[in-house]
Design a protein around this motif. Structure first.
Motif, PDB file in Angstrom:
ATOM      1  N   GLY A  88       0.794  -1.220   0.000  1.00  0.00           N
ATOM      2  CA  GLY A  88       0.000   0.000   0.000  1.00  0.00           C
ATOM      3  C   GLY A  88       0.827   1.271   0.000  1.00  0.00           C
ATOM      4  O   GLY A  88       0.278   2.374  -0.070  1.00  0.00           O
ATOM      5  N   VAL A  89       2.162   1.135   0.077  1.00  0.00           N
ATOM      6  CA  VAL A  89       3.046   2.299   0.084  1.00  0.00           C
ATOM      7  C   VAL A  89       3.805   2.357  -1.238  1.00  0.00           C
ATOM      8  O   VAL A  89       4.361   1.354  -1.686  1.00  0.00           O
ATOM      9  N   ASN A  90       3.825   3.525  -1.875  1.00  0.00           N
ATOM     10  CA  ASN A  90       4.548   3.713  -3.136  1.00  0.00           C
ATOM     11  C   ASN A  90       6.021   3.992  -2.820  1.00  0.00           C
ATOM     12  O   ASN A  90       6.330   4.982  -2.153  1.00  0.00           O
ATOM     13  N   GLN A  91       6.914   3.141  -3.308  1.00  0.00           N
ATOM     14  CA  GLN A  91       8.330   3.249  -2.949  1.00  0.00           C
ATOM     15  C   GLN A  91       9.197   3.510  -4.179  1.00  0.00           C
ATOM     16  O   GLN A  91       9.028   2.889  -5.219  1.00  0.00           O
ATOM     17  N   ILE A  92      10.147   4.438  -4.027  1.00  0.00           N
ATOM     18  CA  ILE A  92      11.057   4.816  -5.116  1.00  0.00           C
ATOM     19  C   ILE A  92      12.483   4.517  -4.678  1.00  0.00           C
ATOM     20  O   ILE A  92      12.892   4.872  -3.577  1.00  0.00           O
ATOM     21  N   GLN A  93      13.231   3.870  -5.571  1.00  0.00           N
ATOM     22  CA  GLN A  93      14.633   3.563  -5.311  1.00  0.00           C
ATOM     23  C   GLN A  93      15.514   4.640  -5.947  1.00  0.00           C
ATOM     24  O   GLN A  93      15.423   4.896  -7.156  1.00  0.00           O
ATOM     25  N   VAL A  94      16.344   5.284  -5.137  1.00  0.00           N
ATOM     26  CA  VAL A  94      17.282   6.288  -5.668  1.00  0.00           C
ATOM     27  C   VAL A  94      18.276   5.606  -6.604  1.00  0.00           C
ATOM     28  O   VAL A  94      18.735   4.496  -6.345  1.00  0.00           O
ATOM     29  N   SER A  95      18.599   6.253  -7.708  1.00  0.00           N
ATOM     30  CA  SER A  95      19.583   5.724  -8.657  1.00  0.00           C
ATOM     31  C   SER A  95      20.468   6.879  -9.123  1.00  0.00           C
ATOM     32  O   SER A  95      20.090   7.651 -10.011  1.00  0.00           O
ATOM     33  N   GLU A  96      21.631   6.987  -8.495  1.00  0.00           N
ATOM     34  CA  GLU A  96      22.550   8.082  -8.836  1.00  0.00           C
ATOM     35  C   GLU A  96      23.027   7.977 -10.287  1.00  0.00           C
ATOM     36  O   GLU A  96      23.222   8.981 -10.960  1.00  0.00           O
ATOM     37  N   LYS A  97      23.220   6.727 -10.767  1.00  0.00           N
ATOM     38  CA  LYS A  97      23.722   6.521 -12.134  1.00  0.00           C
ATOM     39  C   LYS A  97      22.765   7.082 -13.179  1.00  0.00           C
ATOM     40  O   LYS A  97      23.178   7.659 -14.179  1.00  0.00           O
ATOM     41  N   SER A  98      21.476   6.892 -12.936  1.00  0.00           N
ATOM     42  CA  SER A  98      20.499   7.363 -13.918  1.00  0.00           C
ATOM     43  C   SER A  98      20.027   8.783 -13.626  1.00  0.00           C
ATOM     44  O   SER A  98      19.161   9.315 -14.330  1.00  0.00           O
ATOM     45  N   GLY A  99      20.566   9.397 -12.570  1.00  0.00           N
ATOM     46  CA  GLY A  99      20.233  10.786 -12.277  1.00  0.00           C
ATOM     47  C   GLY A  99      19.078  10.981 -11.325  1.00  0.00           C
ATOM     48  O   GLY A  99      18.660  12.116 -11.065  1.00  0.00           O
ATOM     49  N   LEU A 100      18.530   9.869 -10.774  1.00  0.00           N
ATOM     50  CA  LEU A 100      17.416   9.981  -9.833  1.00  0.00           C
ATOM     51  C   LEU A 100      17.978  10.152  -8.424  1.00  0.00           C
ATOM     52  O   LEU A 100      18.256   9.187  -7.723  1.00  0.00           O
ATOM     53  N   THR A 101      18.172  11.404  -8.024  1.00  0.00           N
ATOM     54  CA  THR A 101      18.688  11.705  -6.684  1.00  0.00           C
ATOM     55  C   THR A 101      17.516  11.935  -5.732  1.00  0.00           C
ATOM     56  O   THR A 101      16.350  12.005  -6.145  1.00  0.00           O
ATOM     57  N   PHE A 102      17.826  12.079  -4.431  1.00  0.00           N
ATOM     58  CA  PHE A 102      16.777  12.378  -3.457  1.00  0.00           C
ATOM     59  C   PHE A 102      16.056  13.674  -3.825  1.00  0.00           C
ATOM     60  O   PHE A 102      14.823  13.732  -3.818  1.00  0.00           O
ATOM     61  N   ALA A 103      16.820  14.716  -4.172  1.00  0.00           N
ATOM     62  CA  ALA A 103      16.219  16.019  -4.469  1.00  0.00           C
ATOM     63  C   ALA A 103      15.322  15.958  -5.706  1.00  0.00           C
ATOM     64  O   ALA A 103      14.190  16.457  -5.693  1.00  0.00           O
TER      65      ALA A 103
END
Length: 562
Positions: A348-363
């Motif tokens: 029931g919780v939407n979860q995102i995995q950070v991926s520095e290589k692909s440019g998906l940072t926390f910010a």
């Protein structure tokens, strides 16, 4: 015939004739109760006039043990104990599997005298004395066709082929499975001049793992095997590399985060084990004190604001936050998390995995999350100023934001945010609560003993515990691998925001001044919460002082006990 006797017949621990005789005896004598392997072995010891031992008190002859191939001892599950009058005493649980005994007699030319012992005790001592994967390393050592190429050679090597050798594969698998079985959170492979040391972090403390002495020569192949599993470049030995391994163990999965760093004597490897099937505990199972639990529940009912959990790496921050999320996870709230890595999977919780290589940072991920109409946001960690700014803005625009921060105590989180560039007035208006925590090891219930030493009695008086309240110390036994501890519990320090603390933030007061104000408003220090567990017989005073990094009794009502 009952299931236990059938299993022991199949394992050649018991003969069919003996099993039938024992069955008749059990039917005839109602007072005779045999339900475990050890009780059957005791019966056999009487029947055949053989000695029996649980191997706890026996001192093994290491020189004698080194004379036998590890693979034979492990395959036949036998353990040479000592020389006695020109013969050798050998522990076995398989009295009727004579092949192993016969092999030892041929190798030594001496008479072999069996000593009955439980199978679990024999395997435990074999692992302890020979090391993890001893049979694998022995077979490699004896195979003259297998050679490990010099890792410093400039030309192309066959290291990838060596790493694919069945014995190396088996050894790495044994290390991984052994660590998982022992509840380790990290595996350390550390190269030194004359040894490759392996250590597991169990209950937050590193423990040496016995390994065969000849393992050093296979170090490059072992490291290369880990690299292959984690999809790293085995030819690159000069730069650090990070990867991951996905393991399936039984019905569950373990995510292994791998870090390889070049050292003076080769590449060092650290593997962090994240169990994907870990079950979340409820909020009451965190066993906070009554005050902290009441405050934490109040925070969860808030419509917006920031809730921070602080502490060092491995102090259980993520577990606490996910426990909080599971409490408020319902059909009327949208919860989105952004993490690195995702340690728990919550329905029931939407979860995102950070991926520095692909440019998906926390910010960057956080900006996108805000366009998905969330009610609650979990940020795995506030690492930089940009993430901190967006988190504050999210809380001010009507979102409840949970995150972690690396500070030593709860008041330190306020000044840390300001140091990261967040304006004091924004910190004062957005932050609702800070929870600092540490994990202390729990005393082994089997071997813990009352501590009546003078030092402990003095400490009891100093911290104000009742003299009649028993304080326990760690002893060590087989159940806890002789550490005296098994498992961990959290100690908490919760600072709820109020008008006085908000005013102090705006006046740019130090964290020490804010800490004193928090104590005046009822905050309990990490130490004080630790003494609560000491008084309940859960942990030791030394353990509390170890994890809270202080040699004193610490703070009570804003004053340091000297």
């Amino acid at each position: 015939m009952n299931e236990l006797l059938t299993k022991m017949i199949e394992a050649k621990q018991l003969s069919l004739m003996d099993a039938e005789a024992l069955q008749r005896q059990l039917a005839h004598d109602e007072t005779l109760h045999i339900q475990t392997e050890e009780e059957v072995l005791q019966w056999l010891a009487v029947e055949y006039s053989l000695p029996i031992s649980n191997l706890d008190e026996i001192e093994l002859d290491r020189q004698l043990l080194s004379q036998f191939p590890a693979r034979i001892l492990l395959k036949e599950e036998i353990l040479p104990l000592q020389r006695v009058n020109g013969s050798i005493e050998v522990a076995t649980s398989r009295l009727f599997a004579t092949h192993g005994m016969d092999t030892l007699q041929i190798l030594t030319g001496l008479k072999i005298n069996p000593v009955l012992a439980p199978r679990e005790a024999i395997l435990r001592e074999l692992k302890k004395r020979l090391g993890v994967g001893a049979d694998t390393i022995n077979s490699l050592d004896e195979d003259s066709s297998f050679q490990v190429v010099d890792e410093n050679a400039e030309e192309d090597t066959d290291l990838d082929h060596a790493a694919e050798d069945a014995s190396i594969i088996r050894f790495v698998n044994q290390v991984l499975s052994d660590a998982i079985e022992l509840r380790a959170t990290d595996i350390h492979l550390e190269p030194f001049e004359d040894e490759l040391r392996i250590r597991y972090r169990i209950d937050g403390v590193l423990q040496d793992v016995p390994v065969p002495s000849q393992i050093k020569k296979f170090q490059p192949a072992i490291v290369s095997r880990v690299k292959i599993l984690s999809h790293l470049n085995i030819a690159e030995k000069r730069l650090p590399q990070d990867g991951r391994i996905k393991l399936r163990v039984g019905n569950g999965e373990v995510d292994v985060r791998v870090s390889v760093i070049p050292m003076l004597h080769g590449e060092a490897v650290v593997m962090r084990l994240l169990r994907q099937d870990s079950t979340l505990v409820s909020l009451t199972e965190l066993r906070m004190s009554e005050r902290e639990l009441h405050l934490f529940r109040n925070v969860l009912d808030m419509p917006h604001g920031i809730v921070l959990v602080t502490g060092p790496t491995g102090s259980g921050k993520t577990t606490t936050l996910y426990t909080a999320l599971s409490e408020i996870n319902d059909s009327v709230r949208k919860i989105i998390t952004i993490e690195d890595p995702i340690e728990y999977q919550l329905k029931g919780v939407n979860q995102i995995q950070v991926s520095e290589k692909s440019g998906l940072t926390f910010a960057r991920g956080l900006r996108s999350i805000l366009r998905h109409d969330p009610d609650v946001i979990l940020i795995g960690e506030i690492r930089d100023a940009e993430t901190a700014q967006i988190a504050v803005q999210a809380s001010l625009t009507g979102h409840l934001v949970f995150s972690t921060l690396h500070t030593n105590d709860a008041p330190g989180a306020l000044t840390r945010l300001i140091d990261m560039g967040v304006e004091p007035y924004l910190v004062a208006s957005s932050l609702e609560s800070v929870l600092a925590q540490r994990l202390v090891r729990v005393l082994c219930p089997v071997c813990k003993r009352i501590d009546d030493s003078p030092q402990t009695q003095t400490l009891i008086e100093k911290i104000g515990l009742s003299p009649d309240q028993p304080i326990y110390r760690a002893v060590g036994c087989r159940e806890c691998r002789h550490t005296g501890f098994h498992g961990r519990r959290a100690v908490f320090e919760m600072m709820a925001m109020n008008h006085e603390i908000r005013e102090m933030i705006l006046k740019d007061c130090s964290s020490g001044q804010i800490r004193e104000a928090a104590f005046r408003n009822g905050m309990r220090s990490l130490n004080e919460d630790g003494w609560r567990l000491v008084s309940e017989g859960i942990t030791t005073p030394d353990e509390v002082m170890r994890v809270t990094k202080t040699g004193s009794v610490d703070v009570f009502n804003g004053e340091t006990a000297k």
